[in-house]
Write a protein that holds these residues in place. Structure first.
Motif, PDB file in Angstrom:
ATOM      1  N   VAL A 108     -10.860  70.938 -45.722  1.00 51.91           N
ATOM      2  CA  VAL A 108      -9.625  71.552 -46.219  1.00 51.91           C
ATOM      3  C   VAL A 108      -8.660  70.613 -46.923  1.00 51.91           C
ATOM      4  O   VAL A 108      -7.356  71.031 -46.710  1.00 51.91           O
ATOM      5  N   ASP A 110      -7.070  68.179 -49.618  1.00 52.52           N
ATOM      6  CA  ASP A 110      -6.556  68.477 -51.230  1.00 52.52           C
ATOM      7  C   ASP A 110      -7.794  68.028 -52.136  1.00 52.52           C
ATOM      8  O   ASP A 110      -8.002  68.832 -53.139  1.00 52.52           O
ATOM      9  N   ARG A 113     -10.344  70.774 -52.035  1.00 53.90           N
ATOM     10  CA  ARG A 113      -9.785  72.107 -52.780  1.00 53.90           C
ATOM     11  C   ARG A 113      -9.800  72.164 -53.927  1.00 53.90           C
ATOM     12  O   ARG A 113     -10.101  73.020 -54.984  1.00 53.90           O
ATOM     13  N   ARG A 151     -13.544  78.651 -49.084  1.00 48.63           N
ATOM     14  CA  ARG A 151     -12.387  78.667 -50.031  1.00 48.63           C
ATOM     15  C   ARG A 151     -11.202  79.538 -49.328  1.00 48.63           C
ATOM     16  O   ARG A 151      -9.939  79.155 -49.331  1.00 48.63           O
ATOM     17  N   GLN A 154      -9.730  77.248 -46.574  1.00 51.42           N
ATOM     18  CA  GLN A 154      -8.939  76.420 -47.327  1.00 51.42           C
ATOM     19  C   GLN A 154      -7.591  76.990 -47.421  1.00 51.42           C
ATOM     20  O   GLN A 154      -6.457  76.410 -47.204  1.00 51.42           O
ATOM     21  N   VAL A 155      -7.742  78.083 -47.941  1.00 53.33           N
ATOM     22  CA  VAL A 155      -6.171  78.967 -48.286  1.00 53.33           C
ATOM     23  C   VAL A 155      -5.688  78.961 -46.878  1.00 53.33           C
ATOM     24  O   VAL A 155      -4.369  79.015 -46.905  1.00 53.33           O
ATOM     25  N   ASN A 158      -3.770  76.302 -45.498  1.00 56.01           N
ATOM     26  CA  ASN A 158      -2.439  75.723 -46.136  1.00 56.01           C
ATOM     27  C   ASN A 158      -1.306  76.726 -46.433  1.00 56.01           C
ATOM     28  O   ASN A 158      -0.840  76.476 -47.742  1.00 56.01           O
TER      29      ASN A 158
END
Length: 176
Positions: A108, A110, A113, A151, A154-155, A158
């Motif tokens: 996760v 940066d 991503r 994905r 990850q969203v 954050n």
């Protein structure tokens, strides 16, 4: 000479006549050979009725054009099975294998991503650094499902609560 010794000698003589078993030099029929043993004189046979063909899990399928809810659910399930031991449920790289000294990436971050979906898919299939390639264990469609779930993960890691829709904020703030 006793009968016992004679029998043993006879057995040894019988074994001496045996050739070495060599599977690479045995008689065999190739797929397209003629073969009088089978009907129509053909070596190649039709599969037995009801046989399920083996699908090669490493065979790649193209990236799906859209992500569906069922694909995300499948990705979450497959992620839980194959990825959490190293990367952890939250993708933070703190799975039980890491606790025992094996390194794993934080999924996760940066940097992760910024990676393309195709690159993440490739790493799942072929491996990278300490990670082993999983192409033989995770079919291609499941690898894409894992990428889709990653994905979403990850969203979720954050997102600001203030940026969520009113309905989702209410569910988060509701007493349990």
């Amino acid at each position: 000479m006793s009968a016992r010794n004679a029998l043993a000698l006879l057995g040894l003589l019988a074994l001496a006549g045996c050739g070495e078993a060599n599977m690479t030099e045995q008689d065999r029929a190739d797929t397209w050979d003629k073969n009088a043993f089978f009907g129509k004189g053909m070596t190649m046979r039709q599969p037995v009725a009801g046989t399920v063909p083996r699908v090669d899990p490493a065979k790649e399928v193209p990236q799906p054009a859209r992500i569906t809810e069922s694909m995300l659910e499948r990705g979450a399930e497959r992620y839980g099975i194959f990825c959490t031991p190293c990367h952890g449920r939250a993708g933070n790289g703190r799975g039980m294998i890491v606790e025992r000294g094996f390194p794993a990436a934080t999924l996760v971050s940066d940097r992760m991503r910024a990676e393309s979906a195709a690159e993440i898919y490739r790493v799942i299939a072929q491996g990278h650094r300490a990670m082993y390639g999983m192409a033989q264990m995770i079919p291609s469609a499941d690898r894409w499902a894992i990428v889709a779930y990653l994905r979403a993960l990850q969203v979720s890691q954050n997102s600001e609560v203030a940026g969520l829709p009113e309905e989702d904020r209410a569910r988060l703030e509701a007493p349990r």
